[in-house]
Design a protein around this motif. Structure first.
Motif, PDB file in Angstrom:
ATOM      1  N   LEU A  14       0.571  -1.151   0.268  1.00 25.10           N
ATOM      2  CA  LEU A  14       0.078   0.011   0.197  1.00 25.10           C
ATOM      3  C   LEU A  14       1.138   1.027  -0.074  1.00 25.10           C
ATOM      4  O   LEU A  14       0.956   1.793  -0.305  1.00 25.10           O
ATOM      5  CB  LEU A  14      -0.222   0.159   1.453  1.00 25.10           C
ATOM      6  CG  LEU A  14      -2.301   0.710   1.271  1.00 25.10           C
ATOM      7  CD1 LEU A  14      -3.375   0.542  -0.103  1.00 25.10           C
ATOM      8  CD2 LEU A  14      -2.965   0.731   2.212  1.00 25.10           C
ATOM      9  N   ASP A  15       2.135   1.092   0.779  1.00 25.51           N
ATOM     10  CA  ASP A  15       2.872   2.415   0.849  1.00 25.51           C
ATOM     11  C   ASP A  15       4.048   2.063  -0.446  1.00 25.51           C
ATOM     12  O   ASP A  15       4.604   2.913  -0.710  1.00 25.51           O
ATOM     13  CB  ASP A  15       3.809   2.243   2.210  1.00 25.51           C
ATOM     14  CG  ASP A  15       4.426   1.158   2.350  1.00 25.51           C
ATOM     15  OD1 ASP A  15       4.678  -0.028   1.289  1.00 25.51           O
ATOM     16  OD2 ASP A  15       5.046   1.056   3.951  1.00 25.51           O
ATOM     17  N   LYS A  16       3.971   1.012  -1.592  1.00 25.55           N
ATOM     18  CA  LYS A  16       4.385   1.501  -2.495  1.00 25.55           C
ATOM     19  C   LYS A  16       6.216   0.940  -2.105  1.00 25.55           C
ATOM     20  O   LYS A  16       6.748   0.966  -2.975  1.00 25.55           O
ATOM     21  CB  LYS A  16       4.035   2.242  -2.877  1.00 25.55           C
ATOM     22  CG  LYS A  16       2.958   2.515  -4.490  1.00 25.55           C
ATOM     23  CD  LYS A  16       2.773   3.750  -4.525  1.00 25.55           C
ATOM     24  CE  LYS A  16       1.263   3.706  -5.182  1.00 25.55           C
ATOM     25  NZ  LYS A  16       1.127   5.123  -6.455  1.00 25.55           N
ATOM     26  N   LYS A  17       6.637   0.506  -0.803  1.00 34.73           N
ATOM     27  CA  LYS A  17       7.921   0.787  -0.697  1.00 34.73           C
ATOM     28  C   LYS A  17       8.144  -0.919  -0.712  1.00 34.73           C
ATOM     29  O   LYS A  17       9.316  -1.248  -0.449  1.00 34.73           O
ATOM     30  CB  LYS A  17       8.296   0.991   1.222  1.00 34.73           C
ATOM     31  CG  LYS A  17       8.038   2.636   1.567  1.00 34.73           C
ATOM     32  CD  LYS A  17       8.343   2.392   2.624  1.00 34.73           C
ATOM     33  CE  LYS A  17       7.955   4.134   3.334  1.00 34.73           C
ATOM     34  NZ  LYS A  17       8.479   4.337   4.404  1.00 34.73           N
ATOM     35  N   SER A  66       2.832  -4.623 -19.051  1.00 32.53           N
ATOM     36  CA  SER A  66       3.094  -4.313 -18.006  1.00 32.53           C
ATOM     37  C   SER A  66       1.769  -3.457 -16.836  1.00 32.53           C
ATOM     38  O   SER A  66       0.411  -2.959 -17.312  1.00 32.53           O
ATOM     39  CB  SER A  66       4.065  -3.761 -17.234  1.00 32.53           C
ATOM     40  OG  SER A  66       3.639  -2.005 -17.758  1.00 32.53           O
ATOM     41  N   THR A  67       1.619  -4.352 -15.911  1.00 33.33           N
ATOM     42  CA  THR A  67       0.275  -3.845 -14.690  1.00 33.33           C
ATOM     43  C   THR A  67      -0.007  -3.797 -13.571  1.00 33.33           C
ATOM     44  O   THR A  67       1.888  -4.676 -13.330  1.00 33.33           O
ATOM     45  CB  THR A  67      -0.610  -5.535 -15.532  1.00 33.33           C
ATOM     46  OG1 THR A  67      -2.061  -4.564 -14.784  1.00 33.33           O
ATOM     47  CG2 THR A  67      -0.555  -6.509 -15.482  1.00 33.33           C
ATOM     48  N   GLN A  68      -0.503  -3.614 -12.757  1.00 31.94           N
ATOM     49  CA  GLN A  68      -0.425  -3.657 -11.379  1.00 31.94           C
ATOM     50  C   GLN A  68      -1.864  -3.903 -10.673  1.00 31.94           C
ATOM     51  O   GLN A  68      -2.243  -4.192 -10.680  1.00 31.94           O
ATOM     52  CB  GLN A  68       0.184  -1.899 -11.016  1.00 31.94           C
ATOM     53  CG  GLN A  68       1.588  -1.180 -11.370  1.00 31.94           C
ATOM     54  CD  GLN A  68       1.996  -0.507 -11.041  1.00 31.94           C
ATOM     55  OE1 GLN A  68       1.645  -0.266  -9.925  1.00 31.94           O
ATOM     56  NE2 GLN A  68       2.319   0.894 -11.132  1.00 31.94           N
ATOM     57  N   GLU A  69      -1.072  -4.430  -9.226  1.00 35.54           N
ATOM     58  CA  GLU A  69      -2.003  -4.974  -8.426  1.00 35.54           C
ATOM     59  C   GLU A  69      -1.141  -4.453  -7.090  1.00 35.54           C
ATOM     60  O   GLU A  69      -0.027  -4.394  -6.440  1.00 35.54           O
ATOM     61  CB  GLU A  69      -2.064  -5.976  -7.811  1.00 35.54           C
ATOM     62  CG  GLU A  69      -2.997  -6.682  -7.293  1.00 35.54           C
ATOM     63  CD  GLU A  69      -4.736  -7.064  -7.562  1.00 35.54           C
ATOM     64  OE1 GLU A  69      -5.221  -7.141  -7.615  1.00 35.54           O
ATOM     65  OE2 GLU A  69      -4.533  -7.618  -9.099  1.00 35.54           O
ATOM     66  N   HIS A  70      -2.135  -3.718  -6.500  1.00 30.98           N
ATOM     67  CA  HIS A  70      -1.706  -3.459  -4.993  1.00 30.98           C
ATOM     68  C   HIS A  70      -2.406  -3.363  -3.453  1.00 30.98           C
ATOM     69  O   HIS A  70      -3.939  -4.500  -4.104  1.00 30.98           O
ATOM     70  CB  HIS A  70      -1.751  -1.762  -5.118  1.00 30.98           C
ATOM     71  CG  HIS A  70      -1.158  -0.769  -5.956  1.00 30.98           C
ATOM     72  ND1 HIS A  70      -1.627  -0.516  -6.977  1.00 30.98           N
ATOM     73  CD2 HIS A  70      -0.385  -0.841  -5.508  1.00 30.98           C
ATOM     74  CE1 HIS A  70      -1.192   0.444  -7.564  1.00 30.98           C
ATOM     75  NE2 HIS A  70       0.128   0.054  -7.077  1.00 30.98           N
ATOM     76  N   GLU A  71      -1.464  -3.950  -2.429  1.00 31.53           N
ATOM     77  CA  GLU A  71      -2.879  -4.168  -1.705  1.00 31.53           C
ATOM     78  C   GLU A  71      -4.218  -3.044  -1.520  1.00 31.53           C
ATOM     79  O   GLU A  71      -3.618  -2.145  -1.498  1.00 31.53           O
ATOM     80  CB  GLU A  71      -1.824  -3.777  -0.313  1.00 31.53           C
ATOM     81  CG  GLU A  71      -0.454  -5.325   0.522  1.00 31.53           C
ATOM     82  CD  GLU A  71       0.471  -4.577   0.964  1.00 31.53           C
ATOM     83  OE1 GLU A  71       0.409  -5.136   1.948  1.00 31.53           O
ATOM     84  OE2 GLU A  71       0.446  -3.623   1.495  1.00 31.53           O
ATOM     85  N   PHE A  72      -4.939  -3.684  -0.689  1.00 29.75           N
ATOM     86  CA  PHE A  72      -5.770  -3.111  -0.339  1.00 29.75           C
ATOM     87  C   PHE A  72      -6.924  -3.796   0.975  1.00 29.75           C
ATOM     88  O   PHE A  72      -6.988  -4.543   0.806  1.00 29.75           O
ATOM     89  CB  PHE A  72      -7.156  -3.101  -1.535  1.00 29.75           C
ATOM     90  CG  PHE A  72      -7.777  -4.234  -1.756  1.00 29.75           C
ATOM     91  CD1 PHE A  72      -9.105  -5.194  -1.425  1.00 29.75           C
ATOM     92  CD2 PHE A  72      -7.116  -5.182  -2.427  1.00 29.75           C
ATOM     93  CE1 PHE A  72      -9.470  -6.171  -1.866  1.00 29.75           C
ATOM     94  CE2 PHE A  72      -7.062  -6.346  -3.303  1.00 29.75           C
ATOM     95  CZ  PHE A  72      -8.728  -7.137  -2.897  1.00 29.75           C
ATOM     96  N   GLU A  73      -7.787  -2.601   1.394  1.00 34.65           N
ATOM     97  CA  GLU A  73      -9.003  -3.349   2.763  1.00 34.65           C
ATOM     98  C   GLU A  73     -10.413  -3.599   1.392  1.00 34.65           C
ATOM     99  O   GLU A  73     -10.575  -2.839   0.673  1.00 34.65           O
ATOM    100  CB  GLU A  73      -9.433  -2.462   3.515  1.00 34.65           C
ATOM    101  CG  GLU A  73     -10.034  -2.385   4.591  1.00 34.65           C
ATOM    102  CD  GLU A  73      -9.829  -0.904   5.562  1.00 34.65           C
ATOM    103  OE1 GLU A  73     -10.840  -1.394   6.405  1.00 34.65           O
ATOM    104  OE2 GLU A  73      -8.961  -0.689   5.924  1.00 34.65           O
ATOM    105  N   SER A  74     -10.878  -4.743   1.493  1.00 31.62           N
ATOM    106  CA  SER A  74     -11.672  -4.914   1.802  1.00 31.62           C
ATOM    107  C   SER A  74     -12.818  -4.289   1.885  1.00 31.62           C
ATOM    108  O   SER A  74     -13.244  -3.886   2.787  1.00 31.62           O
ATOM    109  CB  SER A  74     -12.142  -7.021   1.372  1.00 31.62           C
ATOM    110  OG  SER A  74     -12.622  -7.047   2.990  1.00 31.62           O
TER     111      SER A  74
END
Length: 105
Positions: A14-17, A66-74
């Motif tokens: 989520l913080d992209k670190k 290229s594509t991205q996926e991120h952590e998230f809150e459901s």
């Protein structure tokens, strides 16, 4: 005509670190384009978020998308973390994700 395509998926915290990368190979009956979402079956059912960038590897004669996926809150309040997203991607036929990298602060 069919076009060879490698879709590269970057999964980010989520913080992209923290991030990890994987890929899936497929073919398309047309040239891929930015904004395209894909799904298919390569051992298991998989899908992508919209394609963000495209390049062509002359040596491999293959498009790289290229594509991205991120952590998230459901919606129910559960947090879907990078580890879960990686396990899910592997379960659905994506390769790679051997290491989670840390971006310098």
């Amino acid at each position: 005509m069919e076009y060879k395509v490698r879709i590269v998926l970057t999964i980010m915290s989520l913080d992209k670190k923290r991030w990890a990368g994987g890929y899936i190979d497929t073919t398309l009956p047309f040239v891929p384009f930015i904004g395209l979402s894909l799904w298919g079956e390569v051992g298991a059912r998989w899908q992508t978020k919209p394609i963000e960038s495209i390049s062509y590897n002359i040596e491999d004669q293959r498009f790289h998308c290229s594509t991205q996926e991120h952590e998230f809150e459901s919606d129910d309040g559960d947090f879907v973390d990078i580890d879960f997203l990686i396990r899910s991607a592997k379960k659905h036929g994506w390769k790679g994700f051997e290491e989670i990298y840390e971006n310098p602060s």
